[in-house]
Design an enzyme around this catalytic site. Structure first.
Site: not given
Ligand code: COA
Length: 696
Positions: A109, A129
């Site tokens: 966004e 989302e």
């Molecule tokens: N907000 C807060 N914390 C987040 C986050 C977010 N949007 N996305 C990831 N984290 C945190 C995880 O909880 C993890 O924390 P920890 O190490 O304390 O357990 C850390 O960041 C790493 O995330 P992880 O998923 O283990 O890493 P990855 O490299 O495998 O994947 C992403 C990275 C970004 C692809 C994955 O974390 C993801 O899909 N995140 C959500 C994205 C999302 O839904 N965004 C839209 C929100 S509306």
């Protein structure tokens, strides 16, 4: 201007170019601090006469990966993402976003609110989302359709799918793909804007061609594909508003977003997101795992071949042992078939499949050939004598330091470990069928299992792309122990008046993918029948026994594979088996039971209360570390609906006191089965929650 080290947003000026870098590890989540600092930086640069172009990029492994999920459910603090986006879009100075890594949700966004977008090769974008029970709330539902059109925006936003940079370019979500470091590309992109080689525009000023047919089609499809989910339909509503002027559309989006924020599904889905990540926080976390290079599997049946497939797909060389050549051939054929499935699903290339089968997979009938493996997984049938004999033999042949794992689903791993001279190396690795697809792995820690062996179990799960949950030894560990308990409720309900199909319908209405009687028919009713016969001698005298399933099996109806079970499989959709209805009626009559009616709600309540009760006992006995571990087991191994968060999360939505009351009411009919677990009693007395136990 000097960089502000340690800040979540830093500004660097290179003549008339300003670089704005987001630096909020690990994933540059759009936390309040980032939103505030970004707004401040953009406002300052927009007012700075020296600056003719701004390039926004991020440090670390990814551009902004979305909103900070940890802030969900807390009181929102401005500036909101939508405000930051407005500041970006309305800035007079052109702003180019340079994105990389996983630019998701709020990150995308922010990028769409900039005036041009350049993605590094390999970037992934998407709006996840909806998977968290939300809609994009930072203008995504309004700006995405303005560049992609309504149909593509609906597809992206209602599914949460992630797409690569090339697809994003085709859809118009980005303007260019480049390679280099984010900072270098930020400089070159800013330069391109200045020279007129990269066009800029305000997406909010574009208009969307209305497409009522696409909106109606999406509504209709989602009604069928996501009948239980709240957010997907809300995404459609928001995208439909994109034909309005941008500020009106954004107001509509905001109202819908707040509605989703307040929904219980949002809380459950966010819990499920964190559950997946919380389960690896175990006492052995800091202990280095042992080296894992080569694996061995004993047993080429359904489980053994599935486990071997999972290991091969993860790139391990695997030696598979069986007792004779014929069994080995069957195992090899099953693995080849699993790999074919992976090729069909686009997970594996044809060449890699051939390579795996010719070089990575070795087979043997001699356990001595497994000696060099770093970890061996025994997956033979559930017979303690056979397992202890195998572990005695492994003890003699395996190299020192090898991890000796059993895939048993019920048996006592301490007894298995005692068959060796090295019980510290023995662990349970309980896979779920089909093992190359199901994500759950219960890592069962026996009395003498050493910390590094536990850490190795978790490291293996990570390499296999699985979610490991730490469990203690008991009959059935976390999942099967709880399931053996609540499964009885289905039989009791049938005996007392509900039909199997009414129970299946009620639980499918709750969100289970398949009701328990349909699952029984699919798995084969003969399996549970054999186990009931085996356990008959040890069944507690006070336990209620329902003979209906035995009568069905005695008739030779084992479910789908025999064409009949609780249902008849003679057409496109299974229909209730009328002969089963007759058996049920006879058994009720024999037992002198006058059938009563059960509402769908009562069926679900009894089923879930039994699940939660046994979950509370599993927790109290230390078999599961925290409630969230039980939630993860059911979410990732038993098809528990994600939008309900898991059984222990769901328990908090009912409340401990109400659960205790329910159990006491049910106990009036069956005081043996329905007893109040001590932990639930304590929570009820103290007004406590399972969620609070996760935080301890
Ligand atoms: N907000 C807060 N914390 C987040 C986050 C977010 N949007 N996305 C990831 N984290 C945190 C995880 O909880 C993890 O924390 P920890 O190490 O304390 O357990 C850390 O960041 C790493 O995330 P992880 O998923 O283990 O890493 P990855 O490299 O495998 O994947 C992403 C990275 C970004 C692809 C994955 O974390 C993801 O899909 N995140 C959500 C994205 C999302 O839904 N965004 C839209 C929100 S509306």
């Amino acid at each position: 201007m000097a960089q502000r080290k340690g800040q979540v947003v830093t500004v660097e000026k290179l003549g008339n170019i300003a670089l704005v870098a987001v630096d909020n590890p690990p994933v540059n989540a759009l936390s309040h601090a980032v939103r505030a600092a970004l707004t401040e930086a953009i406002e300052a640069l927009d007012a700075d006469r020296e600056v003719e172009v701004v390039a926004l990029y991020a440090e670390g492994r990814t551009f902004i990966a979305g909103a900070d999920i940890r802030e969900f459910g807390k009181p929102p603090v401005p500036p909101f993402t939508i405000d930051v986006c407005r500041t970006l879009e309305n800035a007079a100075t052109p702003i180019v976003a340079v994105i990389h890594g996983t630019t998701l949700g709020g990150g995308l966004e922010i990028a769409l609110a900039c005036h041009a977008r350049v993605a590094l090769d390999g970037t992934i974008v998407g709006f996840p989302e909806v998977t968290l029970g939300l809609i994009p709330g930072g203008g995504g539902t309004q700006r995405a359709p303005r560049v992609t059109g309504i149909t593509s925006a609906l597809d992206l936003i209602t599914t949460g799918k992630r797409i690569g940079a090339h697809d994003a370019l085709t859809l118009g979500l980005i303007d260019e793909i480049a390679s280099g470091t984010p900072r270098d590309v930020a400089i070159s992109s800013a330069t391109a804007v200045l020279s007129g080689n990269l066009a800029t525009r305000r997406i909010g000023q574009l208009t969307v061609t209305p497409d009522p047919d696409a909106i109606a089609a999406a509504t209709d499809t989602l009604r069928k594909t996501s009948p239980h989910h709240f957010a997907p339909q809300k995404c459609v509503e928001a995208v439909a508003a994109s034909t309005l002027p941008i500020e009106d559309g954004i107001a509509a989006e905001r109202a819908i977003f707040l509605e989703c924020q307040a929904s219980p599904q949002r809380a459950a889905l966010v819990h499920a997101f964190f559950a997946e990540r919380a389960v690896d926080k175990i006492p052995e976390k800091g202990t280095p795992p042992r080296v894992l290079e080569a694996l061995a599997v004993i047993g080429g049946g359904t489980m053994g071949s599935g486990i071997t497939t999972a290991a091969l797909l993860a790139g391990f060389p695997v030696t598979l042992a069986e007792r004779d050549g014929e069994s080995l051939e069957k195992g090899r054929a099953a693995i080849a078939k699993n790999l074919d499935g992976a090729v069909k699903r686009g997970k594996l290339s044809e060449a890699r499949r051939t390579d795996i089968l010719t070089t990575s997979l070795k087979t043997t009938t001699d356990l001595a050939d497994l000696a060099g493996a770093d970890l061996v997984i025994e997956a033979v049938f559930e017979d303690m004598a056979v397992k202890t004999e195998i572990f005695g033999a492994l003890d003699r042949v395996m190299k020192p330091g090898a991890v000796l794992a059993t895939n048993t689903s019920y048996l006592d791993i301490d007894t298995i470990a005692a068959a060796t001279e090295r019980p510290g190396d023995v662990i349970g690795l309980h896979f779920f069928s089909p093992a190359h697809i199901m994500r759950l792995l219960e890592v069962v820690v026996a009395q003498k299992t050493t910390a590094d062996v536990v850490a190795t179990g978790f490291a293996l799960a990570k390499r296999l792309g699985k979610i490991a949950v730490r469990a203690g030894v008991c009959d059935g560990f976390i999942g099967n122990r709880i399931m053996s308990h609540y499964r009885k409720v289905g039989d009791y309900l049938v005996m007392d008046g509900a039909s199997p199909e009414a129970i299946d319908d009620a639980l499918e209405g709750f969100g289970l993918a398949m009701g328990p009687f349909k699952v029984g028919d699919l798995a084969g009713l003969d399996i549970a029948w054999a186990s009931r016969k085996r356990l008959a001698a040890t069944r507690p005298a006070d336990e209620r026994y329902i003979p209906i399933a035995d009568r069905i099996c005695e008739a030779g109806w084992f479910g789908r594979k025999t064409g009949k079970g609780y249902y008849v499989y003679d057409g496109p959709t299974p229909r209730p088996n009328p002969d089963v209805a007759a058996i049920i009626a006879q058994e009720r009559q024999k037992a002198g039971i006058v059938p009563r009616t059960f509402s769908a709600e009562e069926i679900v309540d009894r089923y879930l209360t039994a699940m939660i009760s046994e979950g509370a006992r599993v927790l109290d006995e230390g078999i599961a570390l925290r409630p969230v571990d039980i939630d993860a087991v059911f979410l990732f191994g038993y098809g528990f609906p994600r939008h309900r968060g898991g059984p222990m999360f769901y328990a908090d939505t009912i409340g401990a006191a109400a659960l205790v009351e329910r159990i006491k009411t049910y106990a009036a009919q069956d005081a043996y089965f329905w007893t109040v677990p001590p932990l639930l009693e304590r929570l009820a007395a103290e007004g406590g929650t399972f969620a609070a136990l996760n935080a301890d």
